[in-house]
Design a protein around this motif. Structure first.
Motif, PDB file in Angstrom:
ATOM      1  N   ASP A 112      53.573 -21.005  30.190  1.00  0.00           N
ATOM      2  CA  ASP A 112      52.157 -20.819  29.855  1.00  0.00           C
ATOM      3  C   ASP A 112      51.335 -22.028  30.290  1.00  0.00           C
ATOM      4  OD1 ASP A 112      49.755 -20.053  28.496  1.00  0.00           O
ATOM      5  OD2 ASP A 112      50.933 -19.179  26.856  1.00  0.00           O
ATOM      6  N   ALA A 113      50.076 -21.778  30.682  1.00  0.00           N
ATOM      7  CA  ALA A 113      49.138 -22.884  30.922  1.00  0.00           C
ATOM      8  C   ALA A 113      48.720 -23.527  29.607  1.00  0.00           C
ATOM      9  CB  ALA A 113      47.899 -22.360  31.638  1.00  0.00           C
ATOM     10  N   HIS A 114      48.824 -22.738  28.518  1.00  0.00           N
ATOM     11  CA  HIS A 114      48.307 -23.136  27.209  1.00  0.00           C
ATOM     12  C   HIS A 114      49.438 -23.404  26.213  1.00  0.00           C
ATOM     13  CE1 HIS A 114      45.348 -20.361  29.111  1.00  0.00           C
ATOM     14  NE2 HIS A 114      44.480 -21.303  28.743  1.00  0.00           N
ATOM     15  N   ASP A 126      49.111 -16.365  32.915  1.00  0.00           N
ATOM     16  CA  ASP A 126      48.250 -17.495  33.303  1.00  0.00           C
ATOM     17  C   ASP A 126      49.059 -18.774  33.517  1.00  0.00           C
ATOM     18  OD1 ASP A 126      48.427 -18.952  30.804  1.00  0.00           O
ATOM     19  OD2 ASP A 126      46.777 -17.767  29.972  1.00  0.00           O
ATOM     20  N   THR A 168      42.227 -15.936  30.638  1.00  0.00           N
ATOM     21  CA  THR A 168      41.950 -17.365  30.511  1.00  0.00           C
ATOM     22  C   THR A 168      42.667 -18.154  31.616  1.00  0.00           C
ATOM     23  OG1 THR A 168      43.731 -17.483  28.855  1.00  0.00           O
ATOM     24  CG2 THR A 168      41.490 -17.398  28.013  1.00  0.00           C
ATOM     25  N   ASP A 214      53.512 -15.784  29.939  1.00  0.00           N
ATOM     26  CA  ASP A 214      52.061 -15.573  29.994  1.00  0.00           C
ATOM     27  C   ASP A 214      51.687 -15.705  31.469  1.00  0.00           C
ATOM     28  OD1 ASP A 214      49.276 -16.049  30.046  1.00  0.00           O
ATOM     29  OD2 ASP A 214      49.302 -16.989  28.057  1.00  0.00           O
TER      30      ASP A 214
HETATM   31 MN   LIG Z   1      47.967 -18.921  28.523  1.00  0.00          MN
END
Ligand SMILES: [Mn+2]
Ligand SMILES: NC(=[NH2+])NCCC[C@H](N)C(=O)O
Ligand SMILES: [Mn+2]
Length: 311
Positions: free
Chosen positions: A135-137, A240, A252, A238
């Protein structure tokens, strides 16, 4: 390697479970993710990976519009659609748990990332598991720290049982231990998440560490963390995580993600490791996509994670 080009001795069976929810974020359309991923060739991709697949269909998820009374009075803090999310996730957890008990590896199609609360609760119901969060987050916000109110930015915190989730059912029995959790590809972190990461035993591999050491080495470390003293691990993918130039269909996006070859290689490492207990593909939003390419990429990456090989 077997004749059909897959890795591993035992033929795996995968059960596909759609979780078409968009309660967890503001960009509508992510509820069409399961359709887009199936249309992107999921069943074919899995058969190329040498696994048998069974499609359990989609969970029933009432449209957000029918639920706006709940939206206006969130049941805890600033979290939107918390009760709806809890309902979907508890049903999803049951499906995931039963799939594993029936001998399948569950593959959950989101939906936004809030569905992870259900997938991981189900996967961890009868075993100690680890998790790799591509995930980027960080997804480590809580109903009090969230800048957006969006539950898709909170699932990892919920699964770790951080205290701000007190009183919400799913956090009463945490599904994950921080020392068995690795986030891979992190590049967008809120202040409260940064603090939580600093104080916890979760391992976060940022993009800059990946630039430094290479994804191959980082994924080896993540696998070791997720396997350490557990009976396997969950892979939360995810979309992203990837660079938005190759995965534009997400709500996002964050620049500077992993590229196509890196991503495949990481999934191949997961397949070779052999310890994956459950997987989910989340955040695919066909209304933001170009010609379904993000959904198709999700399919390809799942095929690699389940053992697809060229030769
Ligand atoms: Mn993410
Ligand atoms: N699963 C995701 N795409 N999460 C994005 C979260 C963005 C931001 N950190 C928030 O809490 O709202
Ligand atoms: Mn996420």
């Amino acid at each position: 390697m077997s004749e059909n080009g897959s890795v591993g001795e035992r033929r795996q069976s995968v059960r596909i479970i759609g979780a078409p929810t968009d309660y967890g974020q503001d960009r509508r359309g992510v509820d069409m993710g399961p359709s887009a991923i199936r249309y992107g060739g999921l069943s074919e991709g899995l058969s190329e990976a040498g696994v048998d697949d069974e499609d359990a269909g989609d969970l029933l998820v009432p449209r957000a519009e029918e639920r706006d009374a709940q939206y206006r009075t969130p049941s805890k803090g600033k979290a939107k659609f918390l009760r709806e999310t809890e309902d979907v996730c508890s049903r999803l957890a049951t499906e995931v748990r039963e799939s594993i008990a029936d001998g399948y590896t569950p593959l959950v199609l989101g939906g936004d990332h809030s569905v992870a609360i259900g997938t991981v609760s189900g996967s961890a119901a009868d075993a100690e598991i680890g998790a790799i969060w591509f995930d980027a987050h960080g997804d480590l916000n809580t109903p009090t720290t969230t800048p957006s109110g969006n539950v898709h930015g909170m699932p990892l915190a919920a699964l770790l049982g951080v205290k701000e989730w007190d009183g919400v059912d799913w956090a009463n029995a945490p599904s994950l231990s921080p020392e068995n959790v690795a986030i891979v590809g992190l590049r967008s972190v809120d202040d409260a998440e940064r603090e939580l990461l600093r104080d916890s035993e979760i391992t976060a591999f940022t993009m800059s560490e990946i630039d430094d050491r290479g994804l191959d080495e980082v994924v080896d470390d993540a696998l070791a963390i997720a396997n350490n003293g557990t009976e396997g691990y969950h892979v939360s993918l995810d979309l992203d995580w990837l660079d938005p130039t190759i995965a534009p269909g997400v709500g996002t996006p964050v620049r500077g993600g992993v590229d196509y070859r890196e991503a495949h290689h990481a999934m191949e490492q997961v397949a070779v490791d052999g310890g994956m207990r459950s997987m989910e593909l989340v955040e695919v939003n066909p209304t933001l996509d170009q010609h379904n390419e993000t959904a198709e990429l999700a399919v390809e990456l799942a095929a690699s994670a389940f053992g697809k090989r060229i030769l």
